[in-house]
Design an enzyme around this catalytic site. Structure first.
Site, PDB file in Angstrom:
ATOM      1  N   HIS A 163       0.731  -1.213   0.054  1.00 37.71           N
ATOM      2  CA  HIS A 163       0.023  -0.017  -0.334  1.00 37.71           C
ATOM      3  C   HIS A 163       0.875   1.267   0.101  1.00 37.71           C
ATOM      4  O   HIS A 163       1.535   1.571   1.115  1.00 37.71           O
ATOM      5  CB  HIS A 163      -1.005  -0.020   1.255  1.00 37.71           C
ATOM      6  CG  HIS A 163      -1.867   1.256   1.314  1.00 37.71           C
ATOM      7  ND1 HIS A 163      -2.032   1.787   2.482  1.00 37.71           N
ATOM      8  CD2 HIS A 163      -2.605   1.718   0.180  1.00 37.71           C
ATOM      9  CE1 HIS A 163      -2.818   2.787   2.134  1.00 37.71           C
ATOM     10  NE2 HIS A 163      -3.183   2.793   0.912  1.00 37.71           N
ATOM     11  N   GLU A 175       2.872   0.873   3.396  1.00 34.92           N
ATOM     12  CA  GLU A 175       2.381  -0.331   4.232  1.00 34.92           C
ATOM     13  C   GLU A 175       2.257  -1.896   3.711  1.00 34.92           C
ATOM     14  O   GLU A 175       2.036  -1.923   2.376  1.00 34.92           O
ATOM     15  CB  GLU A 175       0.815  -0.079   4.735  1.00 34.92           C
ATOM     16  CG  GLU A 175       0.728   0.919   5.752  1.00 34.92           C
ATOM     17  CD  GLU A 175      -0.798   0.858   6.107  1.00 34.92           C
ATOM     18  OE1 GLU A 175      -1.108   0.902   7.173  1.00 34.92           O
ATOM     19  OE2 GLU A 175      -1.554   1.462   5.144  1.00 34.92           O
TER      20      GLU A 175
HETATM   21  P1  NAD Z   1      -7.635   6.453  -9.912  1.00 34.02           P
HETATM   22  O1  NAD Z   1      -9.039   6.740  -9.937  1.00 34.02           O
HETATM   23  O2  NAD Z   1      -6.911   7.727 -10.142  1.00 34.02           O
HETATM   24  O3  NAD Z   1      -7.322   5.361 -10.949  1.00 34.02           O
HETATM   25  C1  NAD Z   1      -7.863   4.180 -10.969  1.00 34.02           C
HETATM   26  C2  NAD Z   1      -7.474   3.478 -12.495  1.00 34.02           C
HETATM   27  O4  NAD Z   1      -7.972   2.073 -12.538  1.00 34.02           O
HETATM   28  C3  NAD Z   1      -8.366   4.224 -13.439  1.00 34.02           C
HETATM   29  O5  NAD Z   1      -7.403   4.765 -14.490  1.00 34.02           O
HETATM   30  C4  NAD Z   1      -9.273   3.358 -14.169  1.00 34.02           C
HETATM   31  O6  NAD Z   1      -9.223   3.248 -15.510  1.00 34.02           O
HETATM   32  C5  NAD Z   1      -8.337   1.915 -13.802  1.00 34.02           C
HETATM   33  N1  NAD Z   1      -9.144   0.696 -13.885  1.00 34.02           N
HETATM   34  C6  NAD Z   1     -10.520   0.436 -13.418  1.00 34.02           C
HETATM   35  N2  NAD Z   1     -10.706  -0.691 -13.761  1.00 34.02           N
HETATM   36  C7  NAD Z   1      -9.683  -1.426 -14.156  1.00 34.02           C
HETATM   37  C8  NAD Z   1      -9.423  -2.730 -14.763  1.00 34.02           C
HETATM   38  N3  NAD Z   1     -10.504  -3.382 -14.697  1.00 34.02           N
HETATM   39  N4  NAD Z   1      -8.192  -2.856 -15.423  1.00 34.02           N
HETATM   40  C9  NAD Z   1      -7.251  -1.956 -15.458  1.00 34.02           C
HETATM   41  N5  NAD Z   1      -7.576  -0.697 -15.088  1.00 34.02           N
HETATM   42  C10 NAD Z   1      -8.674  -0.319 -14.442  1.00 34.02           C
HETATM   43  O7  NAD Z   1      -7.640   5.896  -8.562  1.00 34.02           O
HETATM   44  P2  NAD Z   1      -6.332   5.918  -7.648  1.00 34.02           P
HETATM   45  O8  NAD Z   1      -6.176   6.846  -6.649  1.00 34.02           O
HETATM   46  O9  NAD Z   1      -4.998   5.768  -8.460  1.00 34.02           O
HETATM   47  O10 NAD Z   1      -6.522   4.537  -6.597  1.00 34.02           O
HETATM   48  C11 NAD Z   1      -6.343   3.221  -7.207  1.00 34.02           C
HETATM   49  C12 NAD Z   1      -5.922   2.379  -6.266  1.00 34.02           C
HETATM   50  O11 NAD Z   1      -5.075   2.648  -5.130  1.00 34.02           O
HETATM   51  C13 NAD Z   1      -7.133   1.954  -5.188  1.00 34.02           C
HETATM   52  O12 NAD Z   1      -7.306   0.660  -4.648  1.00 34.02           O
HETATM   53  C14 NAD Z   1      -7.130   3.082  -4.108  1.00 34.02           C
HETATM   54  O13 NAD Z   1      -7.743   2.637  -2.895  1.00 34.02           O
HETATM   55  C15 NAD Z   1      -5.487   2.798  -3.815  1.00 34.02           C
HETATM   56  N6  NAD Z   1      -4.867   3.827  -3.105  1.00 34.02           N
HETATM   57  C16 NAD Z   1      -5.399   5.110  -3.383  1.00 34.02           C
HETATM   58  C17 NAD Z   1      -4.671   6.498  -2.693  1.00 34.02           C
HETATM   59  C18 NAD Z   1      -5.189   7.708  -3.067  1.00 34.02           C
HETATM   60  O14 NAD Z   1      -4.967   8.667  -2.106  1.00 34.02           O
HETATM   61  N7  NAD Z   1      -6.109   7.991  -3.981  1.00 34.02           N
HETATM   62  C19 NAD Z   1      -3.710   5.960  -1.810  1.00 34.02           C
HETATM   63  C20 NAD Z   1      -3.203   4.628  -1.647  1.00 34.02           C
HETATM   64  C21 NAD Z   1      -3.908   3.596  -2.208  1.00 34.02           C
END
Ligand code: NAD
Length: 314
Positions: A163, A175
């Protein structure tokens, strides 16, 4: 000593019948999801000299992820913290992977797609047949059970939660979360990988939202309740926490930065997973997500980012 390959890891024999299982070095990383987290993870890997294959739902989204990396690396060059040759080398290490077949030579695939359990389960089910037998699989989930995600794969012993924090290039912490079946060599390989990225590991048990988000998201949710109940405006709440608690960002500004869809998903996982009403997502957060006002990434959330400077939406 005769090294041999045993599944995902090297088995070393010492000539006296004793063996030790060594974890495999990670040289090539696959990343699923080229959004803010996926492209950040790709960038730090490329800067550390690791090859990256980047996947998303469409070629356009992959290209948007690559463009974000390109922009971030250019900023580093402008600031004088990277030279042009290193920027070019780092960019060349990131290759598009429109299909899971492109992950066949990856040592690990890190899933960083939308925070939705069904989406992630489907990804892992479809991904595994394309991987080499010794590849590790990781999820960057903010909250979902690593044990449950691992259970849909053909390799729960090689599955782990990695994470990263947002923005990945700037945040020091990662993490690491073992699922019930995660084996030690998997954990050690993940730890060595994080060390190589120059980041610091903290270990969390596999409970809803782990450590950082178990503490952070209820605070953000409470800030949204404070807004919902009219205790203060967006500006009043953020100013209060910046200047009164010395937080570098107000909680509503931070919520927009994380993404309101991700915030809501984490609260839902906490609410369902811990069955305690104190984790009930604020109805106002639900309303913003239903409106598609997801924060910075859609240019509107608790602030409107479409003008020159962010304006509070309440
Ligand atoms: P985001 O919305 O910026 O990006 C998500 C991406 O995943 C999008 O580009 C989307 O098109 C893609 N996607 C969706 N379904 C898919 C599939 N089946 N195959 C391939 N790509 C697919 O979101 P993010 O903020 O980058 O979050 C992504 C992950 O990271 C989540 O699990 C989130 O909980 C985790 N995360 C987010 C943060 C934060 O602060 N935003 C911090 C740590 C972890």
């Amino acid at each position: 000593m005769g090294p041999g390959r045993e599944g995902g890891f090297r088995r070393i024999e010492d000539g006296h019948g004793r063996t030790a299982v060594m974890s495999l070095e990670i040289r090539k990383v696959g990343i699923i999801g080229a959004g803010q987290m996926g492209n950040g993870i790709a960038q730090v890997c490329a800067q550390a000299g690791i090859d990256v294959m980047l996947n998303d739902l469409s070629e356009d989204r992959i290209q948007a992820g690559v463009a974000a990396i390109e922009g971030n690396l250019s900023k580093l060059v402008q600031k004088g913290s990277m030279d042009e040759a290193d920027r070019r080398k780092a960019l060349q290490r990131v290759q598009p992977a429109p299909s899971y077949a492109d992950f066949a030579s990856c040592d690990i695939v890190i899933e960083a797609a939308t925070e939705n359990e069904e989406v992630k389960r489907k990804i892992f089910t479809q991904l595994c047949p394309s991987l080499k037998p010794d590849a590790m699989v990781a999820s960057n989930t903010s909250s979902i059970s690593i044990t449950r995600l691992a259970s849909v794969t053909d390799r729960p012993e090689r599955f782990i939660g990695i994470h990263f924090m947002n923005p990945v290039p700037r945040m020091q912490l990662v993490e690491l979360i073992r699922g019930i079946a995660t084996e030690d060599p998997t954990f050690e390989a993940a730890k060595a990988f994080i060390d190589r990225l120059g980041k610091t590991v903290t270990v969390a048990e596999d409970f809803p939202a782990f450590i950082v988000n178990r503490i952070l998201l209820p605070m953000i949710n409470e800030a949204i309740y404070t807004l919902y109940e009219g205790v203060g405006s967006v500006d009043a709440i953020d100013t209060a926490m910046r200047l009164g608690a010395n937080h570098p960002m107000g909680p509503l500004q931070l919520a927009d930065f994380i993404g309101l869809d991700t915030c809501l998903s984490v609260m839902q996982v906490l609410h369902e997973g811990l069955a305690d009403s104190k984790y009930r997502p604020c109805p106002l957060l639900v309303k913003y997500v239903e409106a598609g006002w997801l924060g910075r990434k859609t240019r509107r959330g608790f602030y409107d980012y479409r003008g020159e400077k962010p304006m509070p939406t309440r």
